[in-house]
Design an enzyme around this catalytic site. Structure first.
Site, PDB file in Angstrom:
ATOM      1  N   GLU A  50       0.814  -1.221   0.000  1.00  0.00           N
ATOM      2  CA  GLU A  50       0.000   0.000   0.000  1.00  0.00           C
ATOM      3  C   GLU A  50       0.843   1.265   0.000  1.00  0.00           C
ATOM      4  O   GLU A  50       0.513   2.234  -0.660  1.00  0.00           O
ATOM      5  CB  GLU A  50      -0.946  -0.012   1.202  1.00  0.00           C
ATOM      6  N   HIS A 105      -0.749   0.545   6.820  1.00  0.00           N
ATOM      7  CA  HIS A 105      -1.218   1.480   5.791  1.00  0.00           C
ATOM      8  C   HIS A 105      -0.059   2.413   5.426  1.00  0.00           C
ATOM      9  O   HIS A 105       0.978   1.962   4.969  1.00  0.00           O
ATOM     10  CB  HIS A 105      -2.435   2.228   6.339  1.00  0.00           C
ATOM     11  N   HIS A 132      -4.441  -0.232  11.662  1.00  0.00           N
ATOM     12  CA  HIS A 132      -5.879  -0.111  11.906  1.00  0.00           C
ATOM     13  C   HIS A 132      -6.419  -1.247  12.762  1.00  0.00           C
ATOM     14  O   HIS A 132      -7.132  -2.130  12.268  1.00  0.00           O
ATOM     15  CB  HIS A 132      -6.630  -0.079  10.571  1.00  0.00           C
ATOM     16  N   ASN A 165      -4.814   7.722   7.434  1.00  0.00           N
ATOM     17  CA  ASN A 165      -4.394   7.135   6.163  1.00  0.00           C
ATOM     18  C   ASN A 165      -2.881   7.134   5.998  1.00  0.00           C
ATOM     19  O   ASN A 165      -2.250   6.089   5.935  1.00  0.00           O
ATOM     20  CB  ASN A 165      -5.063   7.885   5.003  1.00  0.00           C
ATOM     21  N   ASN A 221      -5.790  11.717   1.355  1.00  0.00           N
ATOM     22  CA  ASN A 221      -5.096  10.438   1.295  1.00  0.00           C
ATOM     23  C   ASN A 221      -3.607  10.614   1.595  1.00  0.00           C
ATOM     24  O   ASN A 221      -3.224  10.852   2.717  1.00  0.00           O
ATOM     25  CB  ASN A 221      -5.338   9.814  -0.088  1.00  0.00           C
ATOM     26  N   ASP A 266      -3.524   8.837  -4.885  1.00  0.00           N
ATOM     27  CA  ASP A 266      -3.414   8.053  -3.658  1.00  0.00           C
ATOM     28  C   ASP A 266      -2.208   8.566  -2.873  1.00  0.00           C
ATOM     29  O   ASP A 266      -2.266   9.633  -2.289  1.00  0.00           O
ATOM     30  CB  ASP A 266      -3.295   6.567  -3.998  1.00  0.00           C
ATOM     31  N   ASN A 267      -1.103   7.840  -2.861  1.00  0.00           N
ATOM     32  CA  ASN A 267       0.074   8.291  -2.118  1.00  0.00           C
ATOM     33  C   ASN A 267       0.989   9.168  -2.969  1.00  0.00           C
ATOM     34  O   ASN A 267       0.974   9.104  -4.206  1.00  0.00           O
ATOM     35  CB  ASN A 267       0.857   7.084  -1.595  1.00  0.00           C
TER      36      ASN A 267
END
Length: 358
Positions: A50, A105, A132, A165, A221, A266-267
């Site tokens: 991720e 994450h 999480h 996140n 994010n 996203d990242n």
């Protein structure tokens, strides 16, 4: 009369929200064109990666096994100088908690500039991982040893760490972190997403407690920082925007620009030499949401060329219909090689044969 007026107003708001949601998920887009920068090799077939961060010398760290209510995840490394070898990292001193490293994450590292001068230990490197557990989010802290072993140091908790996140370290146990959404429960989270509720925020953790430093975002994010440490970059997924904030002397954030990049970011990975942003993104949003019904989400990697901390040009480096790479979340580049991570599918290493000059 008033009833009719209210019903028309409600219908208008609902229809406006429907149009906004339709545009966000790219409802009219069915396929993407495949684009490769060079030869690509699949280094992980399933389990994803991720988030990824480069710690130097061609070594990439990655979080794998993201997925709520699943088994504990793992931290892995990829050695780009040794045949793209994937290593599952050993951990020492870990606590005996069932929720330890649950759904890893976003990750970030911080290198202590004071070690190696007055300290016996040299080049001390710390890794921070968003996890999480069922009840609340944790930040697990490790020291990265020379042997690529992770020595558990501590777990950071805060009442504000509800549904986080990604994070970026700016000091030892100090970081900015994205508050992704208000609700942890899946059904309420989906309601929040569909209704366009802008509950997202950025918090600053000062080593003791977290405080809000920016707010009003729809699913914020990835987050990262410019090489000069003066500008924070945020990927606002639901707005398809990259936002930039100036850090002030108290670590508060002042927004200086935002840019719609036409895809769901996203990242964010920052090239330490050029300052360019490398974005793992999702070009067809509805396929990312529709995975439970058999859709295969495509991948996309963008390079945002930067000049004085602002975007000068956007360059597509990689794109795939999902057969080679599905649901890209992150990309990191160094020395002619790019590594791509996904939510829970493949990880790739690609040769980058050409990059345009700034």
């Amino acid at each position: 009369m008033w009833y009719s007026f209210v019903m028309v107003a409600v219908f208008g708001l609902v229809f406006q929200q429907f149009l906004s949601y339709r545009d966000w998920v790219d409802w009219s887009t069915k396929d993407v064109m495949n684009v490769n920068p060079g030869a690509c090799e699949t280094i992980i077939k399933e389990g994803g990666s991720e988030d990824i961060t480069h710690i130097g010398n061609g070594i990439m760290l990655m979080s794998t096994g993201f997925g709520f209510l699943g088994p504990p995840g793992k931290m892995k490394a990829v050695d780009l100088n040794n045949g793209n070898k994937v290593i599952t990292l050993n951990m020492t001193n870990i606590p005996s908690r069932e929720d330890f490293l649950s759904s890893p994450h976003g990750i970030t590292t911080w290198r202590d500039p004071d070690t190696g001068i007055f300290s016996v230990c040299s080049d001390q490197l710390f890794l921070y991982v968003v996890t999480h557990p069922p009840s609340e989010d944790h930040i697990e802290v490790f020291e990265v040893l020379k042997s690529l072993t992770l020595r558990y140091v501590k777990t950071i908790k805060d009442p504000k760490f509800d549904f986080m996140n990604d994070l970026v370290a700016v000091g030892k146990d100090k970081f900015y972190i994205t508050y992704f959404a208000r609700f942890r429960d899946y059904n309420r989270y989906m309601m929040e997403t569909l209704m366009g509720m802008k509950n997202g925020a950025i918090f600053y953790y000062d080593g003791h407690k977290a405080r809000e430093v920016a707010s009003g975002f729809h699913l914020p994010n990835g987050i990262n920082i410019s090489p000069n440490k003066k500008v924070i970059y945020l990927a606002e997924a639901a707005a398809k925007k990259i936002r930039a904030f100036r850090r002030d002397s108290t670590n508060n954030l002042v927004e200086i620009w935002s840019n719609n990049i036409g895809t769901i970011p996203d990242n964010i990975d920052v090239d330490p030499d050029t300052g360019d942003l490398w974005i793992g993104s999702h070009p067809i949003g509805w396929k990312t949401i529709d995975t439970y019904f058999g859709s295969i989400p495509p991948c996309q990697v963008l390079r945002l060329k930067m000049h004085e901390n602002t975007i000068s040009e956007i360059e597509m480096i990689y794109q795939n219909d999902g057969t080679e790479c599905s649901s890209s979340t992150v990309a990191s580049y160094t020395a002619g090689k790019m590594i791509i991570g996904t939510v829970h599918a493949q990880s790739l290493v690609c040769d980058v044969g050409y990059l345009s000059k700034n």
